[in-house]
Design a protein around this motif. Sequence first.
Motif, short mmCIF file in Angstrom:
data_model
loop_
_atom_site.label_atom_id
_atom_site.label_comp_id
_atom_site.label_asym_id
_atom_site.label_seq_id
_atom_site.Cartn_x
_atom_site.Cartn_y
_atom_site.Cartn_z
N LEU A 169 0.82 -1.19 0.00
CA LEU A 169 0.00 0.00 0.00
C LEU A 169 0.87 1.26 0.00
CD1 LEU A 169 -2.77 -0.98 2.59
CD2 LEU A 169 -2.95 -0.95 0.09
N PRO A 170 0.37 2.36 -0.59
CA PRO A 170 1.16 3.60 -0.58
C PRO A 170 1.51 4.03 0.84
CG PRO A 170 -0.71 3.79 -2.08
CD PRO A 170 -0.90 2.51 -1.33
N ALA A 171 2.67 4.63 0.97
CA ALA A 171 3.13 5.04 2.30
C ALA A 171 2.24 6.11 2.91
CB ALA A 171 4.57 5.56 2.20
N SER A 172 1.59 6.93 2.08
CA SER A 172 0.74 8.01 2.59
C SER A 172 -0.72 7.58 2.77
CB SER A 172 0.81 9.23 1.65
OG SER A 172 0.35 8.87 0.35
N ALA A 173 -1.02 6.27 2.65
CA ALA A 173 -2.40 5.80 2.74
C ALA A 173 -2.85 5.76 4.19
CB ALA A 173 -2.52 4.42 2.11
N VAL A 174 -4.10 6.22 4.43
CA VAL A 174 -4.72 6.20 5.76
C VAL A 174 -5.98 5.35 5.64
CG1 VAL A 174 -5.75 7.57 7.59
CG2 VAL A 174 -3.80 8.47 6.31
N LEU A 175 -6.06 4.25 6.43
CA LEU A 175 -7.15 3.29 6.34
C LEU A 175 -8.18 3.53 7.43
CD1 LEU A 175 -5.10 0.03 5.64
CD2 LEU A 175 -6.20 1.53 3.98
N ASP A 176 -9.45 3.29 7.08
CA ASP A 176 -10.56 3.34 8.04
C ASP A 176 -11.28 2.00 7.95
OD1 ASP A 176 -12.67 3.85 9.68
OD2 ASP A 176 -13.55 5.47 8.49
N PRO A 177 -10.99 1.04 8.86
CA PRO A 177 -11.57 -0.30 8.75
C PRO A 177 -13.07 -0.34 9.00
CG PRO A 177 -10.32 -0.08 10.78
CD PRO A 177 -10.06 1.16 9.99
N VAL A 178 -13.63 0.63 9.71
CA VAL A 178 -15.07 0.65 9.95
C VAL A 178 -15.82 1.34 8.80
CG1 VAL A 178 -16.88 1.42 11.53
CG2 VAL A 178 -14.69 0.61 12.44
N GLY A 179 -15.33 2.47 8.34
CA GLY A 179 -15.97 3.19 7.25
C GLY A 179 -15.65 2.63 5.88
N GLY A 180 -14.57 1.83 5.77
CA GLY A 180 -14.21 1.21 4.50
C GLY A 180 -13.52 2.13 3.53
N THR A 181 -12.83 3.18 3.99
CA THR A 181 -12.16 4.11 3.09
C THR A 181 -10.65 3.99 3.21
OG1 THR A 181 -12.19 5.89 4.74
CG2 THR A 181 -14.07 5.74 3.24
N MET A 182 -9.98 4.37 2.13
CA MET A 182 -8.52 4.49 2.12
C MET A 182 -8.19 5.81 1.46
SD MET A 182 -5.49 2.00 0.66
CE MET A 182 -5.93 2.20 -1.06
N ASN A 183 -7.58 6.72 2.22
CA ASN A 183 -7.26 8.05 1.74
C ASN A 183 -5.77 8.12 1.45
OD1 ASN A 183 -7.14 10.72 1.13
ND2 ASN A 183 -7.87 11.47 3.12
N VAL A 184 -5.45 8.41 0.18
CA VAL A 184 -4.05 8.53 -0.26
C VAL A 184 -3.79 10.00 -0.53
CG1 VAL A 184 -2.33 7.80 -1.94
CG2 VAL A 184 -4.18 6.24 -1.30
N ARG A 185 -2.90 10.60 0.26
CA ARG A 185 -2.60 12.01 0.14
C ARG A 185 -1.47 12.24 -0.86
NH1 ARG A 185 -2.67 13.80 6.58
NH2 ARG A 185 -4.87 13.23 6.96
N ASN A 186 -1.64 13.36 -1.63
CA ASN A 186 -0.63 13.76 -2.61
C ASN A 186 -0.25 12.56 -3.49
OD1 ASN A 186 1.15 15.41 -4.00
ND2 ASN A 186 2.78 15.25 -2.45
N ALA A 187 -1.23 12.03 -4.18
CA ALA A 187 -1.05 10.80 -4.96
C ALA A 187 -0.06 11.01 -6.09
CB ALA A 187 -2.39 10.34 -5.51
N SER A 188 0.73 10.00 -6.33
CA SER A 188 1.68 10.00 -7.44
C SER A 188 1.33 8.86 -8.39
CB SER A 188 3.11 9.83 -6.90
OG SER A 188 3.24 8.59 -6.22
#
Length: 363
Positions: A169-188
């Motif tokens: 997974l990208p190093a900047s990824a933030v996971l939310d196991p309850v909401g089911g989201t993965m936020n990738v900041r400043n995507a490359s």
Amino acid sequence: MASSLEITSKGQGSIEVASGQTVKLECHFTLAPEDLAPLDIEWSLLASDNQKEDKVVILYSGDRAFEDYPVMKGRVHFNMADPKNGDASINLTGLRPSDTGTYQCKVKKAPGIRSRKILLTVMVKPSRPRCYAEGPTEQGKDVVLRCVCKEGTNPLQYTWEKISDSKLLPASAVLDPVGGTMNVRNASTSVSGTYRCKATNLVGNEECILHVNITPPPNTAGIIAGAIIAVLLILIIIAIILFCCCRARQRKKYEKEICNEIREDVPPPKSRVSTARSFTSVGSHRSSLGSMTPSNLHEYALKPQYDKIPSSEDFDRPPSHTPLAPPVLPAPAAAPRMAGPNLSRMGGIPVMIPAQNRDGSIV
């Protein structure tokens, strides 16, 4: 007097089962010689509110099973055909979420009475989740990947994993196991790849696949210029259409005014001499010529022509203009006297003129 009736089942006091499956609720017991009364076994669904009445699910009494209670009619049966042998367990089929609750097994054989409670939770297996990227997937922006299930009993847990390239997974990824989201900041561009999301609860799991493609940012200046040019072209086309419509309307209006205009300087149309009048005039003229004699031929030449049709010059003359006097013509020479035979050859008809006196009376 103490009774030796005992319930020997020591199984789970709480069971989680998926919707649509079958579950066995265990209730084993032992009897003693002191228990002399008939055997009664009752399974009931306890009310969640103490003010409500418990609902009977199945009953065994008088060596007979009663299974037609409306709570789970047709979906509940004893595990053994004869529960007297010490097995009061039941099987529940076609479970529904509404079957969730606390079930009580009560065994009575007087003077002994024993009971056991089991909490049954009917859970819905997660449905196939829907995976999608929220918002634009452009380089340098935050990319949000979502995973959502329409059905499934909580608690649901969502996990993300990358199944292509390095599988990290990208190093900047933030996971939310309850909401089911993965936020990738400043995507490359390294974020591009194939991802899998898995939704899990206590009775099952489902997963979905998502392909992510990070694109370079668009040429904003070019897009703005193209939009401006397109707007200008549209405005020019609209202006041309309006101009053509106005010209056509003015031309139509001008033609209508020309058709309705009355010209004062245009002479009226020449009247047509009827054929009957023409023939009458010609006939009378010929009769006059035929009845002429050499003596009155000169007078006929000097008579004014009243049947002459006025020309356009007579209409063009202004009303205020004084008509000119007719020119003085020289006296005509005396017509030569013609003899009778000559007149006959010319078509003349001899006419006898009666004699007249000076007063004009016929003699």
